[in-house]
Design a protein around this motif. Structure first.
Motif, mmCIF file in Angstrom:
data_model
loop_
_atom_site.group_PDB
_atom_site.id
_atom_site.type_symbol
_atom_site.label_atom_id
_atom_site.label_comp_id
_atom_site.label_asym_id
_atom_site.label_seq_id
_atom_site.Cartn_x
_atom_site.Cartn_y
_atom_site.Cartn_z
ATOM 1 N N ASP A 332 0.684 -1.349 -0.020
ATOM 2 C CA ASP A 332 0.220 0.171 0.058
ATOM 3 C C ASP A 332 0.824 1.282 0.158
ATOM 4 O OD1 ASP A 332 -2.363 -1.387 -0.048
ATOM 5 O OD2 ASP A 332 -3.134 -0.986 1.968
ATOM 6 N N THR A 333 1.992 1.218 0.735
ATOM 7 C CA THR A 333 2.885 2.324 0.713
ATOM 8 C C THR A 333 3.681 2.726 -0.651
ATOM 9 O OG1 THR A 333 3.575 2.230 3.178
ATOM 10 C CG2 THR A 333 5.145 2.941 1.663
ATOM 11 N N ALA A 334 3.881 1.695 -1.202
ATOM 12 C CA ALA A 334 4.464 1.503 -2.459
ATOM 13 C C ALA A 334 3.527 2.251 -3.632
ATOM 14 C CB ALA A 334 4.935 0.267 -3.017
ATOM 15 N N MET A 335 2.184 2.079 -3.566
ATOM 16 C CA MET A 335 1.261 2.538 -4.449
ATOM 17 C C MET A 335 1.021 4.029 -4.107
ATOM 18 S SD MET A 335 -0.683 1.233 -6.757
ATOM 19 C CE MET A 335 -0.333 2.797 -7.873
ATOM 20 N N ARG A 336 0.920 4.390 -2.736
ATOM 21 C CA ARG A 336 0.877 5.682 -2.359
ATOM 22 C C ARG A 336 2.121 6.709 -2.740
ATOM 23 N NH1 ARG A 336 -1.214 3.552 2.241
ATOM 24 N NH2 ARG A 336 0.847 3.759 3.629
ATOM 25 N N VAL A 337 3.179 6.025 -2.416
ATOM 26 C CA VAL A 337 4.424 6.882 -2.869
ATOM 27 C C VAL A 337 4.690 7.056 -4.057
ATOM 28 C CG1 VAL A 337 7.053 6.582 -2.711
ATOM 29 C CG2 VAL A 337 5.610 6.171 -0.557
ATOM 30 N N THR A 338 4.523 5.834 -5.023
ATOM 31 C CA THR A 338 4.713 6.086 -6.564
ATOM 32 C C THR A 338 3.661 6.974 -7.121
ATOM 33 O OG1 THR A 338 3.291 3.994 -6.887
ATOM 34 C CG2 THR A 338 5.827 3.877 -6.720
ATOM 35 N N VAL A 365 0.770 -3.969 -9.055
ATOM 36 C CA VAL A 365 0.599 -5.477 -9.171
ATOM 37 C C VAL A 365 1.006 -5.964 -7.558
ATOM 38 C CG1 VAL A 365 3.059 -6.017 -9.914
ATOM 39 C CG2 VAL A 365 0.987 -7.458 -10.651
ATOM 40 N N LEU A 366 1.583 -5.365 -7.083
ATOM 41 C CA LEU A 366 2.345 -5.756 -5.687
ATOM 42 C C LEU A 366 1.214 -5.891 -4.616
ATOM 43 C CD1 LEU A 366 5.710 -4.057 -5.574
ATOM 44 C CD2 LEU A 366 5.139 -6.425 -6.276
ATOM 45 N N GLN A 367 0.042 -5.113 -4.827
ATOM 46 C CA GLN A 367 -0.997 -5.242 -3.895
ATOM 47 C C GLN A 367 -1.883 -6.329 -4.393
ATOM 48 O OE1 GLN A 367 -2.573 -1.252 -4.908
ATOM 49 N NE2 GLN A 367 -2.463 -0.831 -2.712
ATOM 50 N N ILE A 368 -1.437 -7.086 -5.247
ATOM 51 C CA ILE A 368 -2.474 -8.417 -5.778
ATOM 52 C C ILE A 368 -1.582 -9.610 -5.723
ATOM 53 C CG2 ILE A 368 -3.534 -9.123 -7.753
ATOM 54 C CD1 ILE A 368 -3.734 -6.128 -8.776
ATOM 55 N N VAL A 369 -0.475 -9.637 -5.950
ATOM 56 C CA VAL A 369 0.195 -11.000 -6.062
ATOM 57 C C VAL A 369 0.419 -11.568 -4.857
ATOM 58 C CG1 VAL A 369 1.277 -10.409 -8.140
ATOM 59 C CG2 VAL A 369 2.458 -9.826 -6.028
ATOM 60 N N GLU A 370 0.553 -12.906 -4.581
ATOM 61 C CA GLU A 370 0.704 -13.742 -3.525
ATOM 62 C C GLU A 370 -0.367 -13.385 -2.276
ATOM 63 O OE1 GLU A 370 4.797 -14.548 -2.378
ATOM 64 O OE2 GLU A 370 5.457 -14.238 -4.395
ATOM 65 N N GLY A 371 -1.527 -13.291 -2.787
ATOM 66 C CA GLY A 371 -2.374 -12.828 -1.806
ATOM 67 C C GLY A 371 -2.711 -11.474 -1.852
ATOM 68 N N THR A 372 -4.035 -10.920 -2.256
ATOM 69 C CA THR A 372 -4.391 -9.719 -2.372
ATOM 70 C C THR A 372 -4.156 -8.940 -1.063
ATOM 71 O OG1 THR A 372 -6.690 -9.908 -2.052
ATOM 72 C CG2 THR A 372 -5.840 -10.260 -4.197
ATOM 73 N N ASN A 373 -4.332 -7.635 -0.971
ATOM 74 C CA ASN A 373 -4.279 -7.141 0.384
ATOM 75 C C ASN A 373 -5.566 -7.022 1.065
ATOM 76 O OD1 ASN A 373 -1.609 -6.518 -0.388
ATOM 77 N ND2 ASN A 373 -1.880 -4.194 -0.113
ATOM 78 N N GLN A 374 -6.795 -7.261 0.434
ATOM 79 C CA GLN A 374 -7.786 -7.836 1.161
ATOM 80 C C GLN A 374 -7.689 -9.362 1.868
ATOM 81 O OE1 GLN A 374 -7.768 -6.449 -2.057
ATOM 82 N NE2 GLN A 374 -8.603 -4.339 -0.999
ATOM 83 N N ILE A 375 -7.045 -10.090 1.310
ATOM 84 C CA ILE A 375 -6.614 -11.583 1.983
ATOM 85 C C ILE A 375 -5.711 -10.997 3.021
ATOM 86 C CG2 ILE A 375 -5.478 -13.640 1.490
ATOM 87 C CD1 ILE A 375 -8.206 -13.720 0.526
ATOM 88 N N GLN A 376 -4.835 -10.367 3.091
ATOM 89 C CA GLN A 376 -3.976 -9.984 4.073
ATOM 90 C C GLN A 376 -4.710 -9.458 5.452
ATOM 91 O OE1 GLN A 376 -0.946 -11.202 3.573
ATOM 92 N NE2 GLN A 376 -1.810 -11.578 1.269
ATOM 93 N N ARG A 377 -5.762 -8.655 5.065
ATOM 94 C CA ARG A 377 -6.313 -8.071 6.119
ATOM 95 C C ARG A 377 -7.142 -9.267 6.619
ATOM 96 N NH1 ARG A 377 -6.323 -3.727 2.549
ATOM 97 N NH2 ARG A 377 -5.677 -1.780 3.445
ATOM 98 N N MET A 378 -7.845 -10.249 5.998
ATOM 99 C CA MET A 378 -8.431 -11.447 6.562
ATOM 100 C C MET A 378 -7.426 -12.285 7.370
ATOM 101 S SD MET A 378 -10.682 -12.587 3.241
ATOM 102 C CE MET A 378 -10.885 -14.515 4.027
#
Length: 390
Positions: A332-338, A365-378
Motif C-alpha cells: 500500500d505504501t508503494a502505491m501511495r509513494v509512486t 501489481v504488488l497489492q495483488i500478487v501472493e494474496g491480495t491485500n484484502q486477503i492479508q487483512r483477513m
C-alpha cells in the motif's frame, strides 16, 4: 531518460559479510541491470542473462543451506538484497523472490535424497523456478483448485491449468499444487515438475500494465507424468506447504515494494531539487516538502516492519501475522509513494521519459500478487479474533 541511481540506504546489517554482500548486489544492480531497465521493460524483454549472472554470483539461493548450494543468509539479509534489486528493476527483484518461493517446498519438506538430488542445481546451477498454485477459477480461494494428479503405478499424471504464473514458459522447474484426494485443502499435494516435462505447455503471456519484462502466463498440464520421487511431502500435505511458502514469499513482496517506493522517492527528491518555478526549486515549497517527508516516513516504517517479521522468522518464531502486515503495509505504501512521485513530477511524471510512471504501474501489481491485500487483512484479523463464525 535513464533511471537515476538509487540513493544508498542506511542499512542495519548484522555482519561484515552481510554488508559486503549487499554492496556486491548494489554494484551488480548499477552496472548490469539499471542501464537497460527502462528500455527492456518497455520492450517486454525478459532478462534471462541477468538471472544467470545472479546464479553465478550465488544470489539465487541466499536463504537456503550452504550444504545444498545456498548462501546460508538470514532472511533479514536476503530481503534487503531483494529491495536493492527491485529498486533498479522490479522484474529482477520479484523474479528472485518467486524463484526463492519455488525452492521452498523442496528445501523445507523434501526428503534428504530429494534435496541432495535437486537443490544444488536449483540454488546455484543457473535454473529458474516458478510457483504454481493459482488457477483460472481459484485465486484467493486457492483451496478450491481443480488441477488433478492421479496415481498411475510409480508415477502421477497431472491434468489441469495453472494461471498467473510468473516465469510461465521460461522456468526450468515448477512447484505445483494439484488435487490428489477429497475436495478442500486436505486433498492437495505438492510436486516438483521439470519445466520441459512432456504434456506441459505455456499460453501466450498476459499483456500487463506493468512488469512487462516478467512473463506471466497460464500453464497447461495435459497428461504430465511425474514420478512419485518428485512428490514433495505426504499426499494431502500440499496446501499446508503452500501456505507456509506464502508466509515467507509475502516478506519477499514487501521488500520488493519498499525497493520500488524508495526508487520513486529518490526520483521525486532529485527532480524537486532541480525543477525551478517562481524563481526557486520546487523542493523549497512547504507543501511539496511535506509530501516528501510523508513518503520517506512511510518507506522507513515499511522497511522496519518487514525486517521485524524477518527477524522473527530467523529466530524460528511464528511470523505469519507479521508477514501479512508487512505485505499489506509495504505494498500500500508503494502505491501511495509512486502516485505521489508522479504528482511531484507533474506532466513529466505522466510521460515514459521519466521512470515515475513505470514505478506507479509496477506498484499496483504488488497489492495483488501472493494474496491480495484484502486477503492479508483477513489473515491479520484471523490471528487477532479467530476464525470467522460460520
Amino acid at each position: 531518460m535513464p533511471d537515476r541511481a538509487p540513493q544508498p540506504v542506511d542499512r542495519q546489517l548484522p555482519t561484515e559479510e552481510a554488508r559486503d554482500l549487499v554492496s556486491l548486489v548494489r554494484d551488480i544492480a548499477q552496472r548490469e541491470i539499471a542501464p537497460h531497465a527502462a528500455a527492456e521493460e518497455e520492450a517486454g524483454r525478459f532478462p534471462r542473462e541477468v538471472f544467470a549472472l545472479l546464479s553465478r554470483a550465488g544470489l539465487l539461493g541466499l536463504p537456503y543451506a550452504a550444504e545444498h548450494g545456498g548462501g546460508d543468509q538470514p532472511y533479514e539479509v536476503y530481503l534487503q538484497v531483494l529491495e536493492e534489486l527491485a529498486a533498479v528493476r522490479l522484474t529482477v527483484g520479484l523474479g528472485v523472490s518467486v524463484h526463492t518461493l519455488a525452492c521452498y517446498a523442496l528445501a523445507a519438506h523434501g526428503t534428504k535424497e530429494q534435496r541432495v538430488e535437486h537443490l544444488p542445481a536449483m540454488l546455484g546451477g543457473g535454473l529458474l523456478g516458478a510457483y504454481c498454485l493459482s488457477e483460472p477459477s481459484s485465486g484467493s480461494d486457492a483451496a478450491s483448485l481443480r488441477t488433478r494428479a492421479v496415481r498411475d503405478g510409480d508415477d502421477w499424471v497431472i491434468n489441469g491449468t495453472k494461471a498467473w504464473i510468473t516465469h510461465g514458459g521460461v522456468a526450468d522447474f515448477l512447484t505445483v499444487m494439484a488435487r490428489t484426494g477429497e475436495e478442500g485443502p486436505r486433498g492437495i499435494t505438492a510436486f516438483l515438475v521439470p519445466g520441459d516435462a512432456g504434456g506441459l505447455s505455456a499460453a501466450v503471456p498476459e499483456r500487463k500494465m506493468g512488469l512487462k519484462g516478467s512473463p506471466t502466463a497460464q500453464l497447461h498440464f495435459d497428461g504430465v507424468r511425474v514420478p512419485d520421487s518428485r512428490r514433495l511431502g505426504e499426499p494431502g500435505q500440499g496446501f499446508a506447504i503452500a501456505l507456509s511458502s506464502l508466509d515467507s514469499g509475502r516478506l519477499g513482496i514487501a521488500a520488493c515494494a519498499v525497493g520500488v517506493a524508495q526508487a520513486a522517492l529518490d526520483e521525486a527528491v532529485a527532480y524537486a531539487r532541480e525543477r525551478r518555478q517562481f524563481g526557486r526549486a520546487i523542493a523549497d515549497f512547504q507543501g511539496l516538502r511535506f509530501m516528501l517527508a510523508d513518503m520517506a516516513t512511510q518507506i522507513e516504517a515499511g522497511r522496519a516492519l518487514y525486517l521485524s517479521a524477518a527477524k522473527l522468522r530467523d529466530a524460528g518464531r511464528p511470523f505469519a501475522r507479521q508477514a501479512a502486515m508487512a505485505k499489506l503495509h509495504c505494498t500500500d505504501t508503494a502505491m501511495r509513494v509512486t502516485t505521489d512521485a508522479v504528482q511531484i513530477l507533474g506532466g513529466y511524471g505522466y510521460t515514459a521519459d521519466f521512470p515515475a510512471e513505470r514505478y506507479m504501474r509496477e506498484a499496483k501489481v504488488l497489492q495483488i500478487v501472493e494474496g491480495t491485500n484484502q486477503i492479508q487483512r483477513m489473515v491479520i484479523a484471523r490471528h487477532l479474533a479467530g476464525p470467522e463464525a460460520r
